[in-house]
Design a protein around this motif. Structure first.
Motif, PDB file in Angstrom:
ATOM      1  N   LYS A  96     -20.128   5.746  -2.888  1.00  0.00           N
ATOM      2  CA  LYS A  96     -19.306   4.555  -4.009  1.00  0.00           C
ATOM      3  C   LYS A  96     -20.312   3.625  -3.606  1.00  0.00           C
ATOM      4  N   LYS A  97     -20.339   2.839  -4.694  1.00  0.00           N
ATOM      5  CA  LYS A  97     -20.964   1.262  -4.500  1.00  0.00           C
ATOM      6  C   LYS A  97     -20.496   0.465  -3.564  1.00  0.00           C
ATOM      7  N   MET A  98     -19.162   0.332  -3.539  1.00  0.00           N
ATOM      8  CA  MET A  98     -18.327  -0.340  -2.609  1.00  0.00           C
ATOM      9  C   MET A  98     -16.989   0.372  -2.166  1.00  0.00           C
ATOM     10  N   PHE A  99     -16.444   0.015  -1.024  1.00  0.00           N
ATOM     11  CA  PHE A  99     -15.064   0.501  -0.847  1.00  0.00           C
ATOM     12  C   PHE A  99     -14.376  -0.855  -0.356  1.00  0.00           C
ATOM     13  N   CYS A 100     -13.291  -1.000  -1.136  1.00  0.00           N
ATOM     14  CA  CYS A 100     -12.333  -2.399  -0.611  1.00  0.00           C
ATOM     15  C   CYS A 100     -10.979  -1.941  -1.207  1.00  0.00           C
ATOM     16  N   PHE A 101      -9.886  -1.767  -0.074  1.00  0.00           N
ATOM     17  CA  PHE A 101      -8.501  -1.750  -0.670  1.00  0.00           C
ATOM     18  C   PHE A 101      -7.564  -2.256   0.132  1.00  0.00           C
ATOM     19  N   GLN A 102      -8.096  -3.613   0.294  1.00  0.00           N
ATOM     20  CA  GLN A 102      -7.377  -4.396   1.171  1.00  0.00           C
ATOM     21  C   GLN A 102      -6.276  -5.234   0.438  1.00  0.00           C
ATOM     22  N   CYS A 103      -6.037  -5.145  -0.843  1.00  0.00           N
ATOM     23  CA  CYS A 103      -5.138  -6.069  -1.501  1.00  0.00           C
ATOM     24  C   CYS A 103      -4.284  -5.358  -2.651  1.00  0.00           C
ATOM     25  N   ARG A 106      -7.965   6.417   9.299  1.00  0.00           N
ATOM     26  CA  ARG A 106      -8.276   5.419   8.301  1.00  0.00           C
ATOM     27  C   ARG A 106      -7.121   4.331   8.012  1.00  0.00           C
ATOM     28  N   SER A 107      -6.023   5.140   7.776  1.00  0.00           N
ATOM     29  CA  SER A 107      -4.819   4.167   7.355  1.00  0.00           C
ATOM     30  C   SER A 107      -4.356   3.284   8.736  1.00  0.00           C
ATOM     31  N   LEU A 108      -4.339   3.997   9.682  1.00  0.00           N
ATOM     32  CA  LEU A 108      -3.718   3.196  10.853  1.00  0.00           C
ATOM     33  C   LEU A 108      -4.777   2.071  11.253  1.00  0.00           C
ATOM     34  N   LYS A 109      -6.279   2.502  11.219  1.00  0.00           N
ATOM     35  CA  LYS A 109      -7.293   1.441  11.529  1.00  0.00           C
ATOM     36  C   LYS A 109      -7.155   0.300  10.574  1.00  0.00           C
ATOM     37  N   PHE A 127      -6.403  -5.157   8.347  1.00  0.00           N
ATOM     38  CA  PHE A 127      -5.955  -5.982   7.632  1.00  0.00           C
ATOM     39  C   PHE A 127      -4.896  -6.955   8.156  1.00  0.00           C
ATOM     40  N   GLY A 128      -4.155  -6.443   9.211  1.00  0.00           N
ATOM     41  CA  GLY A 128      -3.223  -7.190   9.734  1.00  0.00           C
ATOM     42  C   GLY A 128      -3.814  -8.352  10.629  1.00  0.00           C
ATOM     43  N   ILE A 129      -4.925  -8.012  11.402  1.00  0.00           N
ATOM     44  CA  ILE A 129      -5.466  -9.102  12.274  1.00  0.00           C
ATOM     45  C   ILE A 129      -6.252 -10.073  11.238  1.00  0.00           C
ATOM     46  N   ARG A 130      -6.934  -9.722  10.102  1.00  0.00           N
ATOM     47  CA  ARG A 130      -7.508 -10.489   9.054  1.00  0.00           C
ATOM     48  C   ARG A 130      -6.557 -11.654   8.747  1.00  0.00           C
ATOM     49  N   GLY A 131      -5.476 -11.365   8.337  1.00  0.00           N
ATOM     50  CA  GLY A 131      -4.232 -12.137   7.807  1.00  0.00           C
ATOM     51  C   GLY A 131      -3.913 -13.027   9.147  1.00  0.00           C
ATOM     52  N   MET A 132      -3.586 -12.364  10.230  1.00  0.00           N
ATOM     53  CA  MET A 132      -3.490 -13.381  11.271  1.00  0.00           C
ATOM     54  C   MET A 132      -4.447 -14.250  11.690  1.00  0.00           C
ATOM     55  N   ALA A 133      -5.650 -14.025  11.397  1.00  0.00           N
ATOM     56  CA  ALA A 133      -6.722 -14.803  11.834  1.00  0.00           C
ATOM     57  C   ALA A 133      -6.792 -16.062  11.046  1.00  0.00           C
ATOM     58  N   ALA A 134      -6.366 -15.834   9.717  1.00  0.00           N
ATOM     59  CA  ALA A 134      -6.057 -17.054   8.680  1.00  0.00           C
ATOM     60  C   ALA A 134      -5.073 -18.122   9.214  1.00  0.00           C
ATOM     61  N   THR A 156      -2.810   6.923  20.152  1.00  0.00           N
ATOM     62  CA  THR A 156      -3.425   5.617  20.537  1.00  0.00           C
ATOM     63  C   THR A 156      -3.425   4.264  19.582  1.00  0.00           C
ATOM     64  N   LEU A 157      -3.472   4.705  18.458  1.00  0.00           N
ATOM     65  CA  LEU A 157      -3.550   3.559  17.281  1.00  0.00           C
ATOM     66  C   LEU A 157      -2.212   3.120  16.975  1.00  0.00           C
ATOM     67  N   LEU A 158      -1.288   3.927  16.800  1.00  0.00           N
ATOM     68  CA  LEU A 158       0.074   3.704  16.349  1.00  0.00           C
ATOM     69  C   LEU A 158       0.630   2.535  17.216  1.00  0.00           C
ATOM     70  N   PRO A 159       0.454   2.549  18.710  1.00  0.00           N
ATOM     71  CA  PRO A 159       1.069   1.147  19.504  1.00  0.00           C
ATOM     72  C   PRO A 159       0.315  -0.172  19.101  1.00  0.00           C
ATOM     73  N   THR A 160      -0.792   0.106  18.587  1.00  0.00           N
ATOM     74  CA  THR A 160      -1.620  -1.214  18.410  1.00  0.00           C
ATOM     75  C   THR A 160      -1.197  -1.690  17.085  1.00  0.00           C
ATOM     76  N   VAL A 161      -0.684  -0.632  16.120  1.00  0.00           N
ATOM     77  CA  VAL A 161      -0.081  -1.347  14.715  1.00  0.00           C
ATOM     78  C   VAL A 161       1.036  -2.151  14.852  1.00  0.00           C
ATOM     79  N   LEU A 162       1.878  -1.398  15.944  1.00  0.00           N
ATOM     80  CA  LEU A 162       3.051  -2.182  16.124  1.00  0.00           C
ATOM     81  C   LEU A 162       2.896  -3.450  16.801  1.00  0.00           C
ATOM     82  N   LYS A 163       1.688  -3.495  17.567  1.00  0.00           N
ATOM     83  CA  LYS A 163       1.551  -4.796  18.470  1.00  0.00           C
ATOM     84  C   LYS A 163       1.034  -6.040  17.447  1.00  0.00           C
TER      85      LYS A 163
END
Ligand code: SF4
Length: 276
Positions: A3-10, A126-129, A134-141, A175-182
């Motif tokens: 693909k030319k790009m891939f973004c699905f963050q909104c 991919r979904s869990l990551k 996206f969670g930590i990007r929003g949190m960074a704001a 291992t990823l799911l607990p981090t999602v909850l965190k």
């Protein structure tokens, strides 16, 4: 993905699956999306370098927070600014692990992450990551705006590194799911930090009538979440015959006592942010 790009963050993402052409629905160009990926990969490299260090310093945390905030949806379409941010992240890593760049047989432990690995991963991974990223990007704001007002939280800062590290390393649902909850847990802590920063700096918000009427004469419209910038602008325009209007996300500024005391903070321009 070819693909030319891939973004699905909104929520505006094309076809509810992803923006993949020359530009996203929001107008973000493919080269900007690629630079956002490169910046994210560099941030994961920096988090890997922190993981080998004893503790995260304020300086490193600020670079990580600024870098993550830069990659939120449509925060910056300025390629030169994103490239500068990438260099800033690389310079910080070089400061932490100066020997890595000179190593004759690199082990890859502090290497950057190729985001294509994530976009092309098994769909659950991919979904869990993506949830984590996206969670930590929003949190960074939130953390960025708290930092501007001189508020920070060590646990929040440490978690940015932990989460970035896991995006680049972990490959199992277990291992990823607990981090999602965190992400949710630490995000609450980060929101409380920003609330404390805003209310300690500008007072407890109170119900306030906000006019949509625009008065005659010169005025400036301010959007976004930068209450400190609004405060500085109000101070600099006081008594100069220039009115200030909020727009979109800046509407809540009218409720803070130490901002609403300025008589030239007149009202709100326009309606909801999606109509801008
Ligand atoms: S931020 Fe822009 S490019 Fe990304 S999913 Fe949303 S509309 Fe598409």
């Amino acid at each position: 993905m070819d693909k030319k790009m891939f973004c699905f963050q909104c929520e505006q993402t094309a076809g509810c699956t992803g923006c993949t052409g020359n530009a996203g629905v929001c107008g973000k160009n493919a080269d900007t999306a690629k630079l956002q990926d490169e910046l994210t990969g560099a941030l994961i490299g920096l988090a890997r370098a922190v993981d080998s260090a004893s503790a995260i310093s304020k300086r490193t945390a600020q670079v990580i927070i600024e870098g993550l905030f830069t990659t939120v949806t449509n925060v910056s379409f300025d390629n030169a600014a994103i490239e500068n941010m990438i260099q800033k992240v690389r310079a910080e890593k070089e400061r932490l692990v100066p020997d890595c760049s000179k190593c004759q047989s690199p082990c890859g432990k502090t290497g950057e992450y190729d985001m294509q690995q994530m976009w092309n991963a098994d769909k659950d991974i991919r979904s869990l990551k993506s949830l984590i990223l996206f969670g930590i990007r929003g949190m960074a704001a939130y953390a960025y705006h708290a930092n501007v007002l001189n508020y920070e939280d060590d646990e929040v800062n440490r978690f940015f590194c932990e989460a970035l590290f896991k995006i680049g390393y972990e490959e199992s649902i277990e291992t990823l799911l607990p981090t999602v909850l965190k992400v949710g847990e630490i995000n609450l802590r980060c929101m409380a930090l920003l609330d404390k920063a805003n209310t300690n700096s500008y007072g407890m918000p109170e119900p306030t009538d906000v006019t949509l009427t625009i008065e005659k004469g010169p005025f400036i419209v301010v959007t976004g979440h930068d209450l400190k910038d609004l405060q500085l602008l109000l101070e600099q325009t006081e008594g100069k015959g220039i009115n200030i209007y909020t727009h979109g996300e800046m509407l809540p500024a009218h409720a803070y006592p130490l901002l609403k005391k300025f008589p030239h903070l007149k009202g709100n321009f326009g309606t909801a942010w999606q109509n801008q």
